[in-house]
Design a protein around this motif. Sequence first.
Motif: not given
Lengths: 425, 279
Positions: B156-161, B108-109
């Motif tokens: 989701a944060i990891a995916r965004a960053i 996902n990330v």
Amino acid sequence: MIKFLLKGILRDRSRSLFPFLTVTIGVMLTVFLYCYIKGAESNFIESSARFSTGHVKIMSRAYAAEADQIPNDLAYVGVESLLLELRQEFPDMVWTPRIRFGGLLDIPDEAGETRSQGTVAGLAVDLFGSDSPERLIINIEKAVVSGHLPRKQGEILISADLATTLDVRPGDTATLIGSTMHGSMAITNFTVAGTIRFGVTAMDRGAVLADIHDIQEALDMEDAAGEILGFYRGFIYKDKDAEDMASRFNARHHGQGESDEFLPVMVTLKNQSGLADLLAMMGMFSSVVVLIFVAAMSIVLWNAGLMGSLRRYGEIGVRLAMGEDKGHLYRSLIAESMLIAVFGTIAGTTVGVAIAYYIQVHGIDISSFMKSSSLMVTDVLRAQVTPVSFVIGFLPGLGATFIGTSISGIGIYRRKTSTLMKELE
Amino acid sequence: MENAALIQTKDLVKIYPMGSHELVALNNVNLDFKKGEFAGLVGPSGSGKTTLLNIVGSLDSPTRGSAIVMGKKVEELSHKQAARLRNSHIGFIFQTFNLLPVYTVFENVEFPLLLLGFSPAERKRLVMEALDWVRLADRARSRPAQLSGGESQRVAIARAIVKKPAIILADEPTANLDAENSHNVLQIMEELNQETGTTFIFATHDEKVISYLRRKITLIDGRVVRDEVMTPERQPEAKAQAQAQAQAQAKPSPGRTEQAEETGGPGGTGTRGGSGGRR
């Protein structure tokens, strides 16, 4: 990316199983039907070639014009010299003369009176020639049901069905009553050497198989034959090559005298008895089968694609929001479905070819449907696995998937990114 | 923090046609966001928070005025250019995590990096770095269904960053989280902001989120009615108050086992010094 898509397909069965099964079943049916039609076509070509048409046939022009009526009075005279010429000019071919004849077969009792009688359709071939290919071409050894093959002049074989009808056994005498090449009545006694069954209803209904020299003598056809058949060695019909050969032969022989109706003319297998039309029709059937499956599968896969898009609405939204280009997303969905299609096609082809191969080996007995048939078709229909069988399934498999997914995926372009935040809540 | 604005809106107007009427969602909004800001758009439902976030995130374009993001005028971008801008410079965090269920946490990330064409080795390094940030390195092989809500939002944060964007836009990121998990993810985002200088812009009306903001922009009926800098003196006070509320809510009860486990684990509340942390 492909690896990423592959993982998704393998892990999410609801994404892949239905399209996979659809493609597998569709491809399997396409491959099987293709092999079956191909088998029927080959069966027809081969049976016709062996018993009737050859790969090419030479007749007198007059005989060719009335060939359906077997007009032996118009038979070609000068067979031996023509055979010599043909064997020199076309050494790749096997040439053999034949006479087809009709008549009445009379079976006398011990007192010489008629015990039974029946009409027959006879075929005279070279049974005794040292280099005669006929035993192989019509596979006589395997066809013998009782008795033995003719061992000397004056012996004939009759079909097992006819033998039952006329109550004839090997060793009995049979009198052929017919007409000579010149129109006189011909009456000749033969000895029945054995009974035969070719497995081709049209031949087995009332056939007599005799040596060509016996029939030439019986019908006053010295050095004459109704037909000279040519076969490719290996028994594979090459249409284009046959057409070229016929053109060359006919051009040379036509040059000798335009008005002579007894000049020889060469006709290819396809150009006899409407075979070209029949083969074209079979080819069309093959194409129609593929088209039907492409259309039907496209509709099913289109729906599957729509269902999948609905189920993956959130995923598609996230991907668009993350910055995946619509075109890239669309292409990745197509790529994903094509991966499924490749697996489905391979599976469908494997199963389809396996079933076709089974039917190629074991065949399907259709003799009960052929009782009144005059087609030169064996009673056991077999599928035929050809190199094309292994690739034909890719057309509906990949084509239908591509069409289905392309249509269903258009929705991606209609998706508004401005509503994604709300949709993803 | 640099002075150049990453995001600038000039007389921004967004109007939605509603049959014969028009709904003015944004009305002459003029805002600047600089690198490293930790700002929030607050206000009641229908005040224009999400609309502004949409435009800043190049998901939508203004009816009038201009929105300049990373030097690009959003209103002039084609769909493809807007997608490229989002892909390269903007990370999104949604209210409902929106993880891809068939893929592992790692995958996902990894996905945004695939779109950017990073090499496998580089992807692995960046993904593990991002998971390390959100203290989920040990859950890399898990599937989203195996994660708690807090863990999912951290993924989701990891995916965004992971692609190291300049801007992260978070729409109600704590709406589906309990108080304790809300603080966990907010702390992670705050640390990310402080250590990497990533600009965070939230759309929220959650007090917990507001307590972490260093700039609060209040929107009402599409207008900016207040643009406040949260003073350092005020901020810890509000935060402490929100955290106390969270702790009160998190008193052990049969239904809170998952949160209790999380608190005690490497991703728990408090400093990022746990076994799953980077430091």
